[in-house]
Scaffold this active site. Structure first.
Site: not given
Length: 502
Positions: A398, A430, A432-435
């Site tokens: 990402k 932003t 929690g974007t990865g989860c």
């Protein structure tokens, strides 16, 4: 919600006289070496029926090999079908016989097979399909769908031809010819009850994973909630990331979510103040209890906290490799707090990463895993190759941490790179974007989307969730799962028509 594939996508031979039906992944053998072992590895991935095709002239060899495969099919409770050889089917007490257009008389085959063994007949157009149905076939092998290397193609009706034939045929249709993980969904959407594959599974370096990703595509025919996802991650007391973000995403996108908690965190939008790891034995117990009862199509891992927990998760997955694994290698909290130590990183690389169907690192995580400094897309590609060599079947890096106007994610499947660009949204919200991104990919996979489509839809979802985020707290606020999901459902309804009602 999906059921276990060997309960749901199975051709059942009912010798009591009731009709039998073929559905799911139909594996046809090739002429390569170690065929029994390759088939053995593929079956747990969701193989619903096994067809023995052998072009050799040595009768004794054919009988011996067929006998081994027959026993393997019986041990796994899936039907065994012989291709174009009625005497061999009778000798091996096969569950069925498949005939090509010029490979035998269906009436004679039915008489000798009896009423309860399966009879499949190849067809290439509507007239042949209707004739096969009239002749008493239990299913039709229809194709080719796409060009294939296994034989020279004379007839190529494709998915369009299948869609035209489907309304006129009452028995199951097995689509065959050139089917891969990237085009199989089009064949299912055109009306196929089953997918016949050879090289797409048997030539894979991991026949289990290849079979799993194909069999999972049949979930796209199920009602909502569609597919089941387990998240294995830490709890975020602020609700923006971790288990909380995962379950919000899975539920709002239309799948069923279960969870295994690896750690408790005391955190809010400003950062993490304390972490309490869960005992590895209890992580193992959570995994075992859920997997023994609830069907799980995809497992998504997030914060795993310690090497002992990573080992526990890896051990559990090695003994139950049924679900595909989406690995989000969570290492740093949004505020910069380290969520994993050096020993745990090494354990993740050597124990868990080789089990992953997909790993989804951001730039700092990819640098730590690959040892490569990333400053542009070329660096992302180099890191993706390096991480792929560690064992993950697919790598998604990402690009949100790069400073370009676009946020570009790059997927590497071992042979090709696919770019997923999106306009960068300027906001501090932003958390929690990865989860959320990894859980969205897992949800779309569980719903029967192929990987490239699942990543694309998840990218759209997370971009909307960032764009629609609203200030909450005094630090990095969470993304907006609710409104982003609402937009996803709205677009789905538009594309599928007014009858779409999840």
């Amino acid at each position: 919600m999906d059921r276990r594939k060997n309960d749901h996508l199975r051709l059942v031979v009912d010798r009591s006289g009731a009709s039998s039906r073929i559905e799911g992944l139909y594996l046809v053998t090739d002429e390569g070496p170690n065929i029994v072992e390759r088939v053995r590895r593929a079956i747990p991935g969701g193989v619903a029926a096994l067809q023995f095709r052998h072009k050799g002239s040595d009768r004794a060899e054919k009988s011996l090999l067929g006998g081994e495969l027959r026993r393997l099919a019986a041990d796994n409770d899936i039907p065994f079908i012989v291709n174009d050889d009625l005497p061999l089917a009778l000798e091996l007490d096969a569950d069925g016989l498949h005939l090509g257009q010029s490979d035998g008389d269906p009436a004679e085959a039915r008489q000798l097979l009896g009423p309860y063994r399966l009879l499949g007949i190849s067809a290439h157009n509507l007239d042949e399909a209707l004739a096969a149905q009239q002749a008493g076939a239990d299913y039709i092998g229809f194709g080719a769908m796409f060009p294939t290397r296994s034989k020279e193609i004379e007839h190529l009706p494709g998915p369009t031809g299948l869609a035209e034939v489907r309304p006129h045929i009452q028995i199951p249709i097995v689509a065959i010819g050139g089917i891969t993980r990237n085009n199989a969904h089009k064949v299912i959407d055109s009306g196929a009850d089953s997918l016949a594959v050879i090289s797409a599974v048997l030539e894979s370096r991991d026949p289990f994973v290849a079979a799993s990703e194909l069999s999972l595509l049949f979930n796209r025919k199920d009602p909502f909630p569609r597919g089941s996802v387990m998240t294995v991650a830490g709890s975020d007391s602020g609700g923006g990331a971790g288990i909380q973000a995962d379950l919000k995403t899975i539920t709002l996108l239309g799948s069923y979510g279960s969870s295994v908690i690896t750690a408790l965190t005391a955190q809010n939008t400003r950062g993490v103040s304390a972490i309490q790891g869960v005992e590895p034995e209890f992580v193992t117990e959570q995994l075992a209890v859920v997997l023994s009862d609830i069907p799980v199509d995809v497992i998504k891992t997030g914060m795993l906290f310690s090497s002992r927990i990573i080992d526990a998760v890896a051990t559990a997955l090695e003994s139950n490799r049924r679900p595909l694994l989406v690995l989000d290698p969570v290492m740093l909290a949004k505020g910069g707090t380290s969520l994993i130590d050096r020993e745990a990183v090494n354990c993740l690389k050597h124990s868990l990463l080789p089990l992953a169907y997909l790993i989804t690192p951001n730039i700092p995580e990819a640098e730590r895993l690959s040892g490569i400094t990333i400053v542009d897309e070329d660096g992302m590609q180099q890191a993706a190759r390096a991480i792929h060599r560690l064992g993950s079947r697919n790598v998604l890096i990402k690009g949100g941490h790069l400073g370009d106007g676009n946020s570009v994610d790059i997927l590497f499947d071992g042979s090709a790179f696919i770019r997923y660009p999106a306009q960068r949204v300027l906001t501090k919200n932003t958390h929690g974007t990865g989860c959320t991104m990894a859980s969205a990919i897992a949800s779309f996979l569980a719903q029967g989307e192929p990987l490239q489509v699942a990543v694309g839809r998840a990218k759209e979802f997370i971009t909307n969730a960032i764009r629609l985020s609203q200030p909450l707290g005094k630090g990095h606020g969470p993304v907006n799962h609710f409104l982003a999901a609402k937009e996803i459902w709205g677009e789905s309804a538009k594309s599928r028509g007014p009858e779409y009602n999840p």
